[in-house]
Write a protein that holds these residues in place. Structure first.
Motif, PDB file in Angstrom:
ATOM      1  N   PRO A 137     -10.508  11.339 -41.572  1.00 59.77           N
ATOM      2  CA  PRO A 137     -11.179  12.633 -41.661  1.00 59.77           C
ATOM      3  C   PRO A 137     -12.546  12.593 -40.990  1.00 59.77           C
ATOM      4  O   PRO A 137     -13.062  11.544 -40.631  1.00 59.77           O
ATOM      5  CB  PRO A 137     -11.317  12.862 -43.168  1.00 59.77           C
ATOM      6  N   LYS A 179     -15.513  12.925 -42.031  1.00 64.47           N
ATOM      7  CA  LYS A 179     -16.600  12.118 -42.581  1.00 64.47           C
ATOM      8  C   LYS A 179     -16.061  11.279 -43.719  1.00 64.47           C
ATOM      9  O   LYS A 179     -14.942  11.470 -44.179  1.00 64.47           O
ATOM     10  CB  LYS A 179     -17.754  13.013 -43.050  1.00 64.47           C
ATOM     11  N   TYR A 185     -15.779   9.624 -47.541  1.00 61.92           N
ATOM     12  CA  TYR A 185     -15.624  10.343 -48.814  1.00 61.92           C
ATOM     13  C   TYR A 185     -16.949  10.422 -49.566  1.00 61.92           C
ATOM     14  O   TYR A 185     -17.344  11.477 -50.042  1.00 61.92           O
ATOM     15  CB  TYR A 185     -14.557   9.641 -49.636  1.00 61.92           C
ATOM     16  N   ASP A 193      -7.986  14.749 -47.735  1.00 59.80           N
ATOM     17  CA  ASP A 193      -6.872  13.809 -47.798  1.00 59.80           C
ATOM     18  C   ASP A 193      -5.668  14.486 -47.183  1.00 59.80           C
ATOM     19  O   ASP A 193      -5.101  15.386 -47.783  1.00 59.80           O
ATOM     20  CB  ASP A 193      -6.547  13.448 -49.261  1.00 59.80           C
ATOM     21  N   PHE A 233     -12.574   6.574 -48.396  1.00 52.68           N
ATOM     22  CA  PHE A 233     -11.433   7.451 -48.644  1.00 52.68           C
ATOM     23  C   PHE A 233     -11.279   7.713 -50.123  1.00 52.68           C
ATOM     24  O   PHE A 233     -11.606   6.875 -50.954  1.00 52.68           O
ATOM     25  CB  PHE A 233     -10.140   6.814 -48.122  1.00 52.68           C
ATOM     26  N   TYR A 247     -14.518  16.289 -45.603  1.00 54.75           N
ATOM     27  CA  TYR A 247     -13.551  15.237 -45.911  1.00 54.75           C
ATOM     28  C   TYR A 247     -12.300  15.881 -46.494  1.00 54.75           C
ATOM     29  O   TYR A 247     -12.378  16.814 -47.269  1.00 54.75           O
ATOM     30  CB  TYR A 247     -14.138  14.248 -46.928  1.00 54.75           C
TER      31      TYR A 247
END
Lengths: 176, 76
Positions: free
Chosen positions: A55, A57, A59, A48, A94, A46
């Motif tokens: 992304p 996978k 968060y 940001d 996220f 993951y």
């Protein structure tokens, strides 16, 4: 003042050293157990990033019982989710929102400072070189030599149509 | 919460329909401008230069200036 610069340099070096020393699972095996946290880069990760909206996978991997029930509810019609539940689901998927990611940071000051430091150091190196390394100045740089060179160019009528010699008035002996 | 469905197809075609003629027109204009701004004046400059060009006189001036290896200035 200097200790501030040293601290910044220290953090720069530390960051670079940390990146170089991040252990992958293969290296972990050969080194023996270390205390530092490892990231298995062979599996989806993951991150940001502004240019990667989705992304590889989500968060949060380990969902609590409440999270799991929320995920179950997500499988139904979304109009039944409250706004807080929607936000909670977002935060499961996220870490940061786009506005949070775009928040201005002060990293550029460190970078620009580092750039100037190294440019200054390079300037010192260049100055030392000009004293101890450079050979003697070529005679072709002298004004007298360059005047003779210019005269020769005009004598040879170099580029007489649109170029250099075309700008010289040969009858009057001066520039046009 | 019901927005109209966005256009999904023909995006490149639409862009090309506008931008290709523009590109062609601009290239043509550039070529014409270059022809009449650069090459025609250059051809004229060369023509004018050689209309009044006396090769022998130029050779003698260059010889006197001493730039040749095969011929020396008349003094030596």
């Amino acid at each position: 003042m200097l200790h501030l610069i040293a601290a910044r340099m220290g953090s720069l070096m530390a960051r670079r050293a940390a990146v170089a020393l991040t252990t992958s699972s293969a290296r972990m095996a050969s080194h023996g157990r270390e205390v530092s946290e490892t990231v298995d880069m062979s599996r989806p990760m993951y991150w940001d990033r502004l240019d990667t909206p989705l992304p590889d996978k989500a968060y949060k991997d380990e969902l609590t019982a409440a999270d799991k029930s929320l995920k179950q509810k997500e499988k139904g019609p979304w109009s039944q989710l409250t706004n807080e539940e929607k936000i909670a689901l977002y935060r499961l998927m996220f870490n940061q929102t786009y506005p949070e990611m775009k928040q201005p940071r002060s990293e550029w000051k460190t970078i620009v400072g580092g750039i100037f430091i190294f440019m200054g150091f390079t300037g010192l190196v260049v100055w030392w070189q000009s004293l101890y390394v450079y050979p003697p100045r070529p005679r072709t740089f002298d004004d007298e030599w360059q005047a003779k060179q210019l005269q020769r160019i005009l004598d040879m009528r170099m580029n007489p149509i649109e170029g250099f010699s075309s700008k010289w008035d040969y009858e009057k002996g001066q520039w046009k | 919460m019901s927005l109209p469905k966005p256009v999904m197809r023909g995006l490149l075609g639409k862009r090309l329909r506008l931008h290709l003629p523009i590109a062609f027109a601009l290239s043509l204009v550039t070529a014409i401008a270059f022809k009449y701004g650069v090459t025609e004046p250059r051809k004229q400059a060369y023509a004018d230069f050689y209309k009044q060009y006396d090769a022998v006189k130029e050779f003698n001036s260059m010889k006197e200036a001493g730039v040749f290896e095969s011929v020396q200035p008349s003094g030596e």
